[in-house]
Design a protein around this motif. Structure first.
Motif, PDB file in Angstrom:
ATOM      1  N   THR A   1       0.064 118.102  19.443  1.00  0.00           N
ATOM      2  CA  THR A   1      -0.345 119.236  18.624  1.00  0.00           C
ATOM      3  C   THR A   1       0.813 119.586  17.696  1.00  0.00           C
ATOM      4  O   THR A   1       1.949 119.755  18.152  1.00  0.00           O
ATOM      5  CB  THR A   1      -0.705 120.446  19.497  1.00  0.00           C
ATOM      6  OG1 THR A   1      -1.828 120.106  20.331  1.00  0.00           O
ATOM      7  CG2 THR A   1      -1.067 121.651  18.639  1.00  0.00           C
TER       8      THR A   1
ATOM      9  N   THR B   1       0.864 120.623   6.241  1.00  0.00           N
ATOM     10  CA  THR B   1      -0.196 120.294   7.196  1.00  0.00           C
ATOM     11  C   THR B   1      -1.298 119.468   6.546  1.00  0.00           C
ATOM     12  O   THR B   1      -1.883 118.593   7.179  1.00  0.00           O
ATOM     13  CB  THR B   1      -0.789 121.572   7.825  1.00  0.00           C
ATOM     14  OG1 THR B   1      -1.195 122.482   6.792  1.00  0.00           O
ATOM     15  CG2 THR B   1       0.245 122.265   8.715  1.00  0.00           C
ATOM     16  N   GLY B   2      -1.564 119.730   5.265  1.00  0.00           N
ATOM     17  CA  GLY B   2      -2.568 118.942   4.565  1.00  0.00           C
ATOM     18  C   GLY B   2      -2.156 117.484   4.445  1.00  0.00           C
ATOM     19  O   GLY B   2      -2.961 116.576   4.670  1.00  0.00           O
TER      20      GLY B   2
ATOM     21  N   GLN C   1      -2.400 115.785   7.863  1.00  0.00           N
ATOM     22  CA  GLN C   1      -3.779 115.390   8.171  1.00  0.00           C
ATOM     23  C   GLN C   1      -4.128 114.083   7.481  1.00  0.00           C
ATOM     24  O   GLN C   1      -4.752 113.191   8.072  1.00  0.00           O
ATOM     25  CB  GLN C   1      -4.748 116.493   7.721  1.00  0.00           C
ATOM     26  CG  GLN C   1      -4.679 117.769   8.526  1.00  0.00           C
ATOM     27  CD  GLN C   1      -5.517 117.704   9.803  1.00  0.00           C
ATOM     28  OE1 GLN C   1      -5.844 116.624  10.289  1.00  0.00           O
ATOM     29  NE2 GLN C   1      -5.870 118.856  10.338  1.00  0.00           N
ATOM     30  N   SER C   2      -3.735 113.952   6.219  1.00  0.00           N
ATOM     31  CA  SER C   2      -4.002 112.729   5.467  1.00  0.00           C
ATOM     32  C   SER C   2      -3.284 111.534   6.094  1.00  0.00           C
ATOM     33  O   SER C   2      -3.857 110.440   6.207  1.00  0.00           O
ATOM     34  CB  SER C   2      -3.553 112.921   4.019  1.00  0.00           C
ATOM     35  OG  SER C   2      -3.724 111.732   3.268  1.00  0.00           O
TER      36      SER C   2
ATOM     37  N   LEU D   1      -2.410 111.153   9.217  1.00  0.00           N
ATOM     38  CA  LEU D   1      -3.063 110.809  10.488  1.00  0.00           C
ATOM     39  C   LEU D   1      -4.344 110.016  10.237  1.00  0.00           C
ATOM     40  O   LEU D   1      -4.665 109.089  10.994  1.00  0.00           O
ATOM     41  CB  LEU D   1      -3.363 112.081  11.281  1.00  0.00           C
ATOM     42  CG  LEU D   1      -2.131 112.777  11.874  1.00  0.00           C
ATOM     43  CD1 LEU D   1      -2.490 114.180  12.339  1.00  0.00           C
ATOM     44  CD2 LEU D   1      -1.567 111.963  13.043  1.00  0.00           C
ATOM     45  N   GLN D   2      -5.065 110.360   9.190  1.00  0.00           N
ATOM     46  CA  GLN D   2      -6.257 109.593   8.834  1.00  0.00           C
ATOM     47  C   GLN D   2      -5.880 108.176   8.418  1.00  0.00           C
ATOM     48  O   GLN D   2      -6.552 107.208   8.790  1.00  0.00           O
ATOM     49  CB  GLN D   2      -7.015 110.298   7.712  1.00  0.00           C
ATOM     50  CG  GLN D   2      -7.665 111.600   8.141  1.00  0.00           C
ATOM     51  CD  GLN D   2      -8.324 112.325   6.979  1.00  0.00           C
ATOM     52  OE1 GLN D   2      -8.413 111.813   5.868  1.00  0.00           O
ATOM     53  NE2 GLN D   2      -8.783 113.550   7.236  1.00  0.00           N
TER      54      GLN D   2
ATOM     55  N   THR E   1      -6.463 109.532  16.394  1.00  0.00           N
ATOM     56  CA  THR E   1      -7.479 110.487  16.833  1.00  0.00           C
ATOM     57  C   THR E   1      -6.976 111.414  17.933  1.00  0.00           C
ATOM     58  O   THR E   1      -7.732 112.254  18.426  1.00  0.00           O
ATOM     59  CB  THR E   1      -8.721 109.738  17.351  1.00  0.00           C
ATOM     60  OG1 THR E   1      -8.336 108.887  18.443  1.00  0.00           O
ATOM     61  CG2 THR E   1      -9.346 108.893  16.248  1.00  0.00           C
TER      62      THR E   1
ATOM     63  N   ASN F   1      -3.622 116.954  16.777  1.00  0.00           N
ATOM     64  CA  ASN F   1      -4.240 118.182  16.304  1.00  0.00           C
ATOM     65  C   ASN F   1      -3.240 118.894  15.403  1.00  0.00           C
ATOM     66  O   ASN F   1      -2.136 119.226  15.843  1.00  0.00           O
ATOM     67  CB  ASN F   1      -4.623 119.067  17.503  1.00  0.00           C
ATOM     68  CG  ASN F   1      -5.365 120.313  17.087  1.00  0.00           C
ATOM     69  OD1 ASN F   1      -6.017 120.348  16.045  1.00  0.00           O
ATOM     70  ND2 ASN F   1      -5.277 121.345  17.912  1.00  0.00           N
ATOM     71  N   VAL F   2      -3.593 119.117  14.142  1.00  0.00           N
ATOM     72  CA  VAL F   2      -2.706 119.767  13.187  1.00  0.00           C
ATOM     73  C   VAL F   2      -3.218 121.175  12.926  1.00  0.00           C
ATOM     74  O   VAL F   2      -4.387 121.373  12.596  1.00  0.00           O
ATOM     75  CB  VAL F   2      -2.634 118.981  11.863  1.00  0.00           C
ATOM     76  CG1 VAL F   2      -1.724 119.692  10.869  1.00  0.00           C
ATOM     77  CG2 VAL F   2      -2.149 117.562  12.114  1.00  0.00           C
TER      78      VAL F   2
ATOM     79  N   GLN G   1      -2.376 124.833  10.874  1.00  0.00           N
ATOM     80  CA  GLN G   1      -1.591 125.618   9.924  1.00  0.00           C
ATOM     81  C   GLN G   1      -1.512 127.043  10.449  1.00  0.00           C
ATOM     82  O   GLN G   1      -2.514 127.765  10.514  1.00  0.00           O
ATOM     83  CB  GLN G   1      -2.229 125.614   8.532  1.00  0.00           C
ATOM     84  CG  GLN G   1      -1.394 126.396   7.514  1.00  0.00           C
ATOM     85  CD  GLN G   1      -2.161 126.723   6.251  1.00  0.00           C
ATOM     86  OE1 GLN G   1      -3.276 126.244   6.044  1.00  0.00           O
ATOM     87  NE2 GLN G   1      -1.580 127.569   5.414  1.00  0.00           N
TER      88      GLN G   1
END
Length: 201
Positions: free
Chosen positions: A97, A106-107, A110-111, A113-114, A119, A122-123, A125
């Motif tokens: 986390t 955080t954005g 997320q990118s 991690l994709q 999977t 957990n991100v 903000q």
């Protein structure tokens, strides 16, 4: 018993402090050192004060905690670039986390991690101290990484909240980076220093 690893650090690279002012253009990059994503380079935003843990410091840290990583449930506070949480996932952590107040950070995380097809992360903000105060012992962590902004007196209060909110597994390990002039970090009485290192100048 909690164990704490501490690294008083001014973010040295090549013997000189890394600049923390916002670069004029573009994103910066970090490199995953080992594990499943070894050698992968990932972008993070050029935000003032965002200082990813240098490669050599990360390598030392993960050598210290190598036996505790596989399957571990990790918490990465003030995650910024995500360098510590991503390194843990690459090396076999079960779940991580990551918390940071910056929407840009955080954005991008997320990118990333994709891109990695991860999977088990957990991100969130959020303001770290506020988020900690809302938690309970329903979620307990084996490894905690904490790299707060320097000289803002955040580390002590976050350590206290981790303990008082019951967020730590019985043999949790906590890693904290602090400014070099801080001679001693005040932590809960039942925490014991595992190792500490001040990077060579």
């Amino acid at each position: 018993m909690r164990k704490i690893s501490a690294c008083p650090d001014e973010r040295l690279a090549g013997g000189q402090p890394l600049k923390t002012s916002t670069p004029k253009s573009g994103n910066q990059q970090l490199r995953i050192i080992a594990g499943e994503w070894r050698g992968r380079k990932l972008s993070f935003p050029a935000i003032e004060g965002l200082r990813p843990t240098p490669d050599r410091v990360r390598e030392t840290l993960f050598n210290w905690i190598a036996a505790h990583i596989p399957g571990a449930k990790c918490l990465d506070l003030f995650t910024g670039s995500g360098a510590l949480g991503l390194e843990a996932l690459s090396r076999g952590a079960g779940q991580t986390t990551m918390i940071d107040l910056s929407a840009a950070a955080t954005g991008q995380l997320q990118s990333n991690l994709q891109t990695l097809k991860a999977t088990n992360a957990n991100v969130i903000q959020a303001d770290v101290q506020h988020w900690l105060s809302q938690q309970s012992n329903d979620q307990q962590y084996d490894l905690v990484f904490m790299d707060p902004p320097f000289r803002k007196d955040l580390a002590v209060s976050c350590c206290e909240k981790l303990e008082s909110q019951g967020m730590l597994a019985s043999r949790a390990m906590i890693y904290v980076e602090t400014e070099s002039e801080l001679s001693m970090l005040q932590v809960p009485e039942n925490w014991h220093l595992h190792r500490e290192k001040k990077p060579d100048r």
